[in-house]
Design an enzyme around this catalytic site. Structure first.
Site, mmCIF file in Angstrom:
data_model
loop_
_atom_site.group_PDB
_atom_site.id
_atom_site.type_symbol
_atom_site.label_atom_id
_atom_site.label_comp_id
_atom_site.label_asym_id
_atom_site.label_seq_id
_atom_site.Cartn_x
_atom_site.Cartn_y
_atom_site.Cartn_z
ATOM 1 N N ASN A 48 -0.194 26.426 -5.665
ATOM 2 C CA ASN A 48 0.077 26.801 -7.046
ATOM 3 C C ASN A 48 1.574 26.919 -7.320
ATOM 4 O O ASN A 48 1.992 27.461 -8.338
ATOM 5 C CB ASN A 48 -0.612 28.139 -7.366
ATOM 6 N N TYR A 116 10.662 18.306 -14.010
ATOM 7 C CA TYR A 116 9.402 18.989 -13.708
ATOM 8 C C TYR A 116 8.218 18.053 -13.946
ATOM 9 O O TYR A 116 7.325 17.939 -13.094
ATOM 10 C CB TYR A 116 9.278 20.229 -14.593
ATOM 11 N N ALA A 118 8.131 14.786 -14.085
ATOM 12 C CA ALA A 118 8.134 13.676 -13.134
ATOM 13 C C ALA A 118 7.636 14.125 -11.766
ATOM 14 O O ALA A 118 6.892 13.408 -11.089
ATOM 15 C CB ALA A 118 9.541 13.094 -13.014
#
Length: 223
Positions: A48, A116, A118
């Site tokens: 996460n 971010y 990409a």
């Protein structure tokens, strides 16, 4: 076992927490060694880790350092963790890996999150490759792609925006508008993402691998 860069104030079980920075190789190895020492094996890995610190301003606002930070945090953290823990699953020929991606992999916010977005697109591609290689060996690999989720960090961002817009509600609406609207009329909640992850990690999802589940309230406007 859970991990984060800093210890949560309301940590219920300190023995099942490792303070580590997964964007670094050293931090990832600290977690891997803790898993091996305390449990000897592992059944489920949920990655996460993610976020963006790129300043607003579009493409030219992002330096090499911003790109490297985004890749380390949103892609390579998962790669390193999988590299260290996947062999424990292969010994049993059973396990589940879930990568938390983002709808920004197909819906980037060009003003502030190009690196971010990409990196999350690369994470999804990598996750699919992992599933093709290791599903025949009993390891299921799936992805969850949240949209705008009202986390504590998101609320803090809303408070900052509210200094300009005048209220928390107007700040919230401005972010939803920037995404093109959310058909259900609100952000998602962390508990909703958690329920989806729990299902994919369970035996009820035993035939699901190599898949991506979007949980965005209908934000992405395409099929």
């Amino acid at each position: 076992m859970t991990t984060a860069r800093s210890v949560p104030a309301d940590l219920a079980d300190p023995e099942r927490f490792v303070e580590a920075d997964l964007s670094s190789n050293e931090g990832t190895m600290k977690v891997i060694e803790a898993v091996k020492e305390r449990f000897g094996t592992i059944d489920i890995v949920v990655n996460n880790v993610g976020g963006s610190s790129t300043p607003p301003g579009g493409f030219f606002a992002a330096s090499d350092e911003h790109w490297l930070e985004a890749l380390n945090l949103n892609l390579l953290a998962a790669v390193r963790l999988d590299r260290g823990l996947l062999p424990l699953m292969l010994e049993k020929r059973k396990g589940v890996i879930i990568h938390i991606s983002s709808i920004q992999r197909v819906l980037p916010l060009v003003e502030s999150t190009i690196p971010y977005a990409a990196a999350k697109a690369a994470l999804s591609n990598y996750s699919k490759s992992l599933s093709k290689e290791f599903s025949p060996q009993g390891i299921r690999v799936n992805r969850v792609a949240p949209g705008f989720i009202q986390t504590a960090a998101a609320d803090a961002m809303m408070e900052n925006i509210a200094q300009v817009t005048g209220s928390f509600e107007s700040a919230l609406q401005s972010v939803m508008d920037a995404l093109g609207g959310i058909p259900v009329g609100r952000p998602g909640f962390p508990e909703e993402v958690g329920e989806l992850v729990a299902f994919l990690a369970s035996e009820r999802a035993a035939s699901i691998t190599g898949a991506e589940y979007v949980i965005d309230g209908g934000t992405v406007p395409t099929v």
